[in-house]
Scaffold this motif. Structure first.
Motif, PDB file in Angstrom:
ATOM      1  N   ILE A 164      27.827  17.761   7.806  1.00 16.36           N
ATOM      2  CA  ILE A 164      27.963  18.935   8.406  1.00 16.36           C
ATOM      3  C   ILE A 164      27.358  19.205   9.936  1.00 16.36           C
ATOM      4  CG2 ILE A 164      28.148  20.112   6.135  1.00 16.36           C
ATOM      5  CD1 ILE A 164      24.959  20.868   6.572  1.00 16.36           C
ATOM      6  N   TRP A 165      26.445  18.056  10.209  1.00 14.76           N
ATOM      7  CA  TRP A 165      26.019  18.076  11.621  1.00 14.76           C
ATOM      8  C   TRP A 165      25.896  16.557  11.997  1.00 14.76           C
ATOM      9  CZ3 TRP A 165      21.432  15.532  12.190  1.00 14.76           C
ATOM     10  CH2 TRP A 165      20.578  15.623  11.172  1.00 14.76           C
ATOM     11  N   VAL A 166      25.825  16.381  13.281  1.00 12.95           N
ATOM     12  CA  VAL A 166      25.434  15.037  13.843  1.00 12.95           C
ATOM     13  C   VAL A 166      24.787  15.058  14.881  1.00 12.95           C
ATOM     14  CG1 VAL A 166      27.589  14.901  15.297  1.00 12.95           C
ATOM     15  CG2 VAL A 166      26.377  12.784  14.508  1.00 12.95           C
ATOM     16  N   THR A 167      23.841  14.193  15.265  1.00 16.73           N
ATOM     17  CA  THR A 167      23.056  13.942  16.357  1.00 16.73           C
ATOM     18  C   THR A 167      23.388  12.425  16.814  1.00 16.73           C
ATOM     19  OG1 THR A 167      20.984  13.177  15.570  1.00 16.73           O
ATOM     20  CG2 THR A 167      21.298  15.541  16.268  1.00 16.73           C
ATOM     21  N   ALA A 168      23.669  12.129  18.264  1.00 24.35           N
ATOM     22  CA  ALA A 168      23.717  10.841  18.423  1.00 24.35           C
ATOM     23  C   ALA A 168      23.248  10.466  19.814  1.00 24.35           C
ATOM     24  CB  ALA A 168      25.375  10.580  18.505  1.00 24.35           C
ATOM     25  N   GLN A 169      22.843   9.274  20.056  1.00 22.97           N
ATOM     26  CA  GLN A 169      22.389   8.764  21.315  1.00 22.97           C
ATOM     27  C   GLN A 169      23.038   7.603  21.802  1.00 22.97           C
ATOM     28  OE1 GLN A 169      20.408   9.074  18.473  1.00 22.97           O
ATOM     29  NE2 GLN A 169      20.138  11.004  18.747  1.00 22.97           N
ATOM     30  N   GLU A 170      23.118   7.100  23.085  1.00 22.69           N
ATOM     31  CA  GLU A 170      23.841   5.933  23.431  1.00 22.69           C
ATOM     32  C   GLU A 170      22.895   5.247  24.311  1.00 22.69           C
ATOM     33  OE1 GLU A 170      27.768   4.374  26.438  1.00 22.69           O
ATOM     34  OE2 GLU A 170      27.114   6.336  25.952  1.00 22.69           O
ATOM     35  N   SER A 171      22.875   3.727  24.094  1.00 25.27           N
ATOM     36  CA  SER A 171      22.052   3.016  25.072  1.00 25.27           C
ATOM     37  C   SER A 171      23.007   2.030  25.634  1.00 25.27           C
ATOM     38  CB  SER A 171      21.030   2.312  24.211  1.00 25.27           C
ATOM     39  OG  SER A 171      21.363   1.427  23.355  1.00 25.27           O
ATOM     40  N   LYS A 172      22.799   1.519  27.009  1.00 25.99           N
ATOM     41  CA  LYS A 172      23.675   0.593  27.775  1.00 25.99           C
ATOM     42  C   LYS A 172      22.908  -0.108  28.456  1.00 25.99           C
ATOM     43  CE  LYS A 172      27.431   2.307  28.493  1.00 25.99           C
ATOM     44  NZ  LYS A 172      28.887   2.969  29.387  1.00 25.99           N
ATOM     45  N   THR A 173      22.565  -1.463  28.090  1.00 28.50           N
ATOM     46  CA  THR A 173      22.021  -2.519  28.779  1.00 28.50           C
ATOM     47  C   THR A 173      23.014  -3.431  30.008  1.00 28.50           C
ATOM     48  OG1 THR A 173      22.434  -4.428  27.117  1.00 28.50           O
ATOM     49  CG2 THR A 173      20.589  -2.707  26.944  1.00 28.50           C
ATOM     50  N   ASP A 174      24.007  -3.192  29.718  1.00 28.50           N
ATOM     51  CA  ASP A 174      25.000  -4.051  30.576  1.00 28.50           C
ATOM     52  C   ASP A 174      26.054  -3.180  31.207  1.00 28.50           C
ATOM     53  OD1 ASP A 174      26.691  -5.558  32.099  1.00 28.50           O
ATOM     54  OD2 ASP A 174      26.697  -7.193  30.520  1.00 28.50           O
ATOM     55  N   PRO A 175      25.783  -2.313  32.189  1.00 28.07           N
ATOM     56  CA  PRO A 175      26.714  -1.011  32.870  1.00 28.07           C
ATOM     57  C   PRO A 175      27.765  -1.772  33.577  1.00 28.07           C
ATOM     58  CG  PRO A 175      24.444  -1.080  34.141  1.00 28.07           C
ATOM     59  CD  PRO A 175      24.386  -2.212  32.910  1.00 28.07           C
ATOM     60  N   VAL A 176      27.841  -3.098  33.670  1.00 32.45           N
ATOM     61  CA  VAL A 176      29.044  -3.677  34.218  1.00 32.45           C
ATOM     62  C   VAL A 176      29.916  -4.011  33.277  1.00 32.45           C
ATOM     63  CG1 VAL A 176      29.913  -5.668  35.485  1.00 32.45           C
ATOM     64  CG2 VAL A 176      27.755  -4.612  36.164  1.00 32.45           C
ATOM     65  N   LYS A 177      29.696  -4.717  32.378  1.00 27.04           N
ATOM     66  CA  LYS A 177      30.480  -5.065  31.144  1.00 27.04           C
ATOM     67  C   LYS A 177      31.113  -3.853  30.261  1.00 27.04           C
ATOM     68  CE  LYS A 177      30.735  -8.392  27.393  1.00 27.04           C
ATOM     69  NZ  LYS A 177      29.896  -9.497  26.507  1.00 27.04           N
ATOM     70  N   PHE A 178      30.132  -2.913  30.125  1.00 25.90           N
ATOM     71  CA  PHE A 178      30.463  -1.700  29.368  1.00 25.90           C
ATOM     72  C   PHE A 178      30.631  -0.625  30.280  1.00 25.90           C
ATOM     73  CE2 PHE A 178      27.996  -4.560  26.718  1.00 25.90           C
ATOM     74  CZ  PHE A 178      28.958  -4.852  25.437  1.00 25.90           C
ATOM     75  N   LYS A 179      31.313  -0.772  31.246  1.00 26.51           N
ATOM     76  CA  LYS A 179      31.398   0.347  32.406  1.00 26.51           C
ATOM     77  C   LYS A 179      32.316   1.384  31.850  1.00 26.51           C
ATOM     78  CE  LYS A 179      33.259   1.374  36.952  1.00 26.51           C
ATOM     79  NZ  LYS A 179      34.207   0.557  37.961  1.00 26.51           N
ATOM     80  N   GLU A 180      33.406   0.889  30.932  1.00 25.53           N
ATOM     81  CA  GLU A 180      34.383   1.880  30.493  1.00 25.53           C
ATOM     82  C   GLU A 180      34.290   2.419  28.923  1.00 25.53           C
ATOM     83  OE1 GLU A 180      38.539   0.989  31.046  1.00 25.53           O
ATOM     84  OE2 GLU A 180      38.146  -0.248  32.716  1.00 25.53           O
ATOM     85  N   VAL A 181      33.266   1.693  28.465  1.00 23.81           N
ATOM     86  CA  VAL A 181      33.188   2.181  26.851  1.00 23.81           C
ATOM     87  C   VAL A 181      31.723   1.917  26.379  1.00 23.81           C
ATOM     88  CG1 VAL A 181      35.671   1.131  26.196  1.00 23.81           C
ATOM     89  CG2 VAL A 181      33.523  -0.335  26.045  1.00 23.81           C
ATOM     90  N   ASP A 182      31.242   2.766  25.255  1.00 27.57           N
ATOM     91  CA  ASP A 182      29.999   2.528  24.849  1.00 27.57           C
ATOM     92  C   ASP A 182      29.674   1.309  24.348  1.00 27.57           C
ATOM     93  OD1 ASP A 182      30.723   2.886  21.535  1.00 27.57           O
ATOM     94  OD2 ASP A 182      31.830   3.971  23.070  1.00 27.57           O
ATOM     95  N   GLU A 183      28.261   0.903  24.540  1.00 25.74           N
ATOM     96  CA  GLU A 183      27.778  -0.287  24.147  1.00 25.74           C
ATOM     97  C   GLU A 183      26.884  -0.344  22.738  1.00 25.74           C
ATOM     98  OE1 GLU A 183      23.804  -2.898  25.417  1.00 25.74           O
ATOM     99  OE2 GLU A 183      25.037  -2.582  27.179  1.00 25.74           O
ATOM    100  N   THR A 184      26.150   0.564  22.703  1.00 23.83           N
ATOM    101  CA  THR A 184      25.287   0.793  21.485  1.00 23.83           C
ATOM    102  C   THR A 184      25.150   2.207  21.207  1.00 23.83           C
ATOM    103  OG1 THR A 184      24.083  -1.231  21.605  1.00 23.83           O
ATOM    104  CG2 THR A 184      23.313   0.377  20.357  1.00 23.83           C
TER     105      THR A 184
END
Length: 369
Positions: free
Chosen positions: A235-255
């Motif tokens: 019924i609810w969600v919270t979420a966080q994104e981390s990105k250690t390689d902003p070049v490789k994962f420029k377009e999509v989420d990494e973790t």
């Protein structure tokens, strides 16, 4: 072998995120004595990496057979038709998909393209009157999923999503135990799925083809498992994104890590990544017992244990079991397992909420149908 349990999706489109508690079980086609006149005749649409795994697995099928090929690459057609003995008249390009409507040697089309092409091809195939399996995730978002379900409903064809684990015996045993009350009241779920992604030029790292990154590809496993481990809809969600390689994962989420809240008060901690291996696990905790599967979501062998000991279920070919299970529904009129388009839609609604929470800095997002 213990009869394989297949879950009945009884909820109609439009009910949104109501309870998952009502299931029924169908016989395992690998042990069934019910004869069929012919196998389910399947055309593969998209002949990339996973199509190779599906095709290899289907060589073990008892009730399904590859009889057609659809690809945008002519050289792949040439190679595949020789390997699987497919006649020229059963091969198609992306430009003449509509011609399969007149081919009586194809019952169903399995869409195995990059994610963002699922919507386009499901709509096109539905018009031909052929049943459809679409690989997960069903679509880029919930709205696309709704459109796909409606198109198939209008055309009078069945739409399934490639949730192979719903046919996998270890997974089914955990769900059986949960439904039987053997874990007691479910208290907490902790699921994680990920791997280190390779080639930086591959389609999974291009948003236009992938729709998203780790969440779309492997996060769906963690999410879907949280739903079948609890028997509830979040019924609810919270979420966080981390990105250690902003070049490789420029377009999509990494973790991405995300938390799901359920009506009974259960909180599931889930995660997914494209940045490290050895993260494939399911952990369910109840008032009377627990279950753990490591590995839990890959192609196998799946391994697990509970408070009662090892989960003694056979290791099977996931793709063969999935295709035979769906064939049993179509050819033997078995109840549809819990892998229909509506099941895929439920996950896409939550995926949309995960991305919304990330955009809003981890804010709690209430989930509505």
């Amino acid at each position: 072998m213990q009869a394989r349990r297949v879950f009945l999706q009884q909820l109609a489109l439009g009910l949104g995120l109501s309870s998952m508690a009502d299931y029924s079980f169908a016989a395992d086609p690998h042990t069934s004595d019910v004869p069929v006149d012919r196998p389910l005749r399947v055309a593969l649409l998209g002949l990339g990496g996973y199509a190779n795994i599906v095709a290899k697995g289907m060589q073990e099928c008892k009730m399904a057979k590859i009889t057609g090929l659809i690809s945008g690459t002519p050289s792949k057609i040439d190679t595949w038709k020789k390997k699987y003995d497919i006649p020229d008249k059963n091969t198609y390009s992306y430009e003449n998909i509509e011609d399969i409507r007149n081919n009586s040697e194809i019952d169903l089309v399995y869409v195995i393209t990059p994610n963002s092409l699922h919507h386009k091809f499901v709509l096109e195939v539905a018009k031909t009157g052929k049943h459809i399996i679409c690989e997960k995730p069903l679509a880029d978002n919930a709205q696309q999923a709704r459109e796909m379900i409606e198109a198939c409903k209008k055309a009078g064809v069945r739409l399934y999503v490639g949730y192979r684990l719903h046919f996998e015996p270890h997974t089914q045993e955990v769900i059986r135990m949960r439904e039987a009350g053997e874990f007691g009241k479910i208290m907490h779920v902790n699921n994680y799925m990920g791997f280190t992604i390779g080639d930086p030029t591959q389609w999974r790292l291009k948003k236009a083809l992938a729709g998203g990154g780790a969440m779309m590809d492997v996060g769906v496993y963690s999410l879907n498992a949280a739903r079948y481990c609890t028997g509830e809809e979040p019924i609810w969600v919270t979420a966080q994104e981390s990105k250690t390689d902003p070049v490789k994962f420029k377009e999509v989420d990494e973790t991405i890590t995300f938390q799901l809240g359920f009506p009974s008060g259960i909180i599931a901690n889930c995660g997914c990544t494209y940045n490290f291996n050895h993260s494939e696990r399911l952990h369910l905790m109840g008032s009377k017992g627990w279950a753990e599967m490591v590995p839990a979501f890959g192609y196998g062998p799946i391994k697990g244990k509970t408070h009662l000991g090892p989960i003694n279920q056979p290791s099977v070919n996931h793709q063969a079991y999935q295709m035979d299970g769906i064939a049993a529904c179509i050819l033997q009129n078995k109840p549809d397992p819990n892998v229909t388009g509506e099941e895929g839609l439920k996950d896409m609604i939550v995926v949309d909420a995960v991305y919304e929470s990330i955009r809003k800095g981890g804010q709690k997002i209430m989930i509505n149908s």
